[in-house]
Design an enzyme around this catalytic site. Structure first.
Site, PDB file in Angstrom:
ATOM      1  N   LYS A   1       0.852   3.285   5.127  1.00 35.65           N
ATOM      2  CA  LYS A   1       2.062   4.107   5.289  1.00 35.65           C
ATOM      3  C   LYS A   1       2.663   4.577   3.970  1.00 35.65           C
ATOM      4  O   LYS A   1       3.885   4.625   3.814  1.00 35.65           O
ATOM      5  CB  LYS A   1       3.147   3.349   6.100  1.00 35.65           C
ATOM      6  N   THR A   2       1.782   4.878   3.012  1.00 33.32           N
ATOM      7  CA  THR A   2       2.305   5.429   1.761  1.00 33.32           C
ATOM      8  C   THR A   2       1.647   6.768   1.460  1.00 33.32           C
ATOM      9  O   THR A   2       1.742   7.265   0.338  1.00 33.32           O
ATOM     10  CB  THR A   2       2.039   4.478   0.578  1.00 33.32           C
ATOM     11  N   GLY A   3       0.926   7.303   2.409  1.00 32.51           N
ATOM     12  CA  GLY A   3       0.286   8.596   2.180  1.00 32.51           C
ATOM     13  C   GLY A   3      -1.104   8.485   1.575  1.00 32.51           C
ATOM     14  O   GLY A   3      -1.616   9.449   1.002  1.00 32.51           O
ATOM     15  N   THR A   4      -1.758   7.335   1.706  1.00 32.01           N
ATOM     16  CA  THR A   4      -3.079   7.193   1.085  1.00 32.01           C
ATOM     17  C   THR A   4      -4.129   8.063   1.775  1.00 32.01           C
ATOM     18  O   THR A   4      -5.080   8.494   1.133  1.00 32.01           O
ATOM     19  CB  THR A   4      -3.547   5.720   1.103  1.00 32.01           C
TER      20      THR A   4
ATOM     21  N   SER B   1       8.518   4.236   8.278  1.00 35.82           N
ATOM     22  CA  SER B   1       7.271   4.864   8.719  1.00 35.82           C
ATOM     23  C   SER B   1       6.453   3.888   9.564  1.00 35.82           C
ATOM     24  O   SER B   1       5.885   4.250  10.592  1.00 35.82           O
ATOM     25  CB  SER B   1       6.480   5.308   7.488  1.00 35.82           C
TER      26      SER B   1
END
Ligand SMILES: *[C@@H]1O[C@H](CO)[C@@H](O)[C@H](O)[C@H]1NC(C)=O
Ligand SMILES: *[C@@H]1O[C@H](CO)[C@@H](O)[C@H](O)[C@H]1NC(C)=O
Ligand SMILES: *[C@@H]1O[C@H](CO)[C@@H](O)[C@H](O)[C@H]1NC(C)=O
Length: 402
Positions: free
Chosen positions: A286-289, A384
């Site tokens: 949930k960090t945009g990886t 998120s």
């Protein structure tokens, strides 16, 4: 006639050692292809050993002493092993000891998964041993591990090699050998390892009986100067005992086979080390990886892994059970260097961030890899994650993994 005496000395030595070490039994390896291919003397020796086969334990070496890592096709490798199995059956050699040894340690470590498969399917092998894990030296750091149901035990070194066959011609002089036995390296090896496995070669037994001399002297010295009680166990029980004493060694730690010359020499040419990533995107979730992964792959010089069909396209190798499949399995996810640029090859598994064991495993296999992690405001990440949980579980249940 020489070999008649060899055989007699072998049996005598075993009996003498049995007075000192209950149930001591030599474990003899065989490569059936070489049966009856020596001088007349040696052929007689072969037959005498076989006549008295029940006095010893037996393990399969390879049919023609070939190195398993040279075989890429597991079917062909298994066919070779089956020849040795047929030889054993025809000559009444027991086939149920569950132990085998590979020539030159080939295929055991670094893992050649084909060897483990073939050993299991043909021989039902449960135990083997090697000097190569994690490295030959320093010898005191050798360890065991378990892979694909086969227990790999560390094997010690006794200073006898194919070319050391005469007492008077021992490298550095016979005093060196005696020094090693009487308080030197060989003595310390036995003293410091609760379980020791040694292997020597026929030539050490067939010429000057150097192997017999070495081990009789060693046991006598140990019993004279220490309180140790020496015992013998068959390989399968020995391996069980080993991992009771060292349970923390059960899980292996894979290293890059090309970082150790000895390992590289027994590593299949078809398994280039360039099929490993140069950098890792490790999450957290949930960090945009996933977006980062996608953007990186748009660059023509950057290569990613093939998607995994089971774990949301991520390989998830270093954190969970996949790790136990070994690096052959891992490398299958990456293209061959001939097909793609590997300078910027990478994989992204968002599960790597929050699992403690990942750092240790990744450092062992990819010591020079760059690491990318995406760090965002924890509140945004929690929110998120909350959205994901709500979407997947419906209302009323909240799982927070911050
Ligand atoms: C020796 O082997 C026999 C038969 O396998 C077994 O019953 C006995 O317990 C063993 N003795 C020792 C001291 O291990
Ligand atoms: C392995 O070798 C066998 C026997 O030669 C052959 O039939 C088979 O196709 C080979 N398998 C692979 C994957 O190459
Ligand atoms: C290279 O890529 C082609 C097409 O994707 C594939 O068929 C071939 O097997 C690959 N070669 C190697 C050595 O991976």
């Amino acid at each position: 006639i020489t070999f008649f005496f060899l055989f007699q000395s072998l049996l005598n030595a075993q009996n003498k050692l049995r007075n000192l070490v209950p149930n001591f039994t030599f474990n003899l390896g065989f490569s059936g292809k070489f049966y009856h291919t020596g001088t007349d003397d040696e052929d007689i020796g072969d037959d005498m050993l076989l006549q008295h086969r029940n006095e010893f334990w037996w393990f399969p070496h390879m049919w023609s002493h070939m190195q398993p890592h040279l075989f890429h096709n597991v079917t062909v490798l298994a066919e070779q092993m089956r020849l040795n199995m047929i030889f054993a059956q025809e000559h009444g050699i027991p086939t149920d000891m569950g132990y085998a040894v590979a020539p030159h340690h080939s295929g055991v470590y670094p893992i050649h998964s084909q060897l483990y498969e073939a050993w299991k399917s043909v021989w039902g092998i449960k135990v083997t041993s090697t000097e190569e894990y994690p490295h030959l030296r320093p010898a005191r750091y050798r360890k065991g591990f378990i892979h694909n149901g086969i227990k790999v035990l560390p094997r010690q070194t006794c200073g006898l090699f194919t070319h050391t066959i005469f007492y008077n011609e021992y490298p550095g002089g016979s005093r060196e050998l005696d020094r090693s036995i009487r308080g030197g390296e060989l003595f310390l090896t036995l003293l410091l390892n609760p379980i020791s496995i040694f292997m020597t070669h026929l030539s050490n037994y067939g010429n000057d009986r150097l192997g017999l001399y070495t081990f009789e002297s060693l046991v006598k010295f140990v019993q004279c100067w220490t309180q140790l009680r020496l015992q013998t166990l068959p390989p399968v029980q020995l391996a069980e005992k080993y991992f009771q004493i060292f349970p923390e060694e059960r899980d292996p730690l894979w290293q890059n086979p090309c970082n150790d010359k000895r390992h590289k020499d027994i590593w299949s040419k078809e398994k280039t080390c360039d099929r490993l990533p140069k950098f890792l995107v490790i999450g957290p979730q949930k960090t945009g990886t996933t977006a980062l992964f996608f953007f990186l792959t748009l660059h023509p010089a950057i290569t990613s892994n093939f998607p995994s069909p089971v774990t949301f396209e991520e390989i998830q190798f270093f954190n969970g059970q996949n790790y136990h499949r070994g690096i052959d399995w891992y490398m299958e996810f990456f293209p061959f260097p001939s097909n793609a640029s590997t300078d910027f090859m990478f994989e992204k598994s968002a599960t790597y961030f929050d699992t403690e064991v990942v750092a240790k495993r990744a450092a062992a296999l990819l010591p020079h890899a760059k690491i990318i992690s995406v760090l965002i405001n924890p509140v945004e990440r929690a929110y998120s994650w909350y959205q994901v949980c709500v979407a997947h579980l419906g209302e009323g249940v909240l799982l927070l993994g911050i």
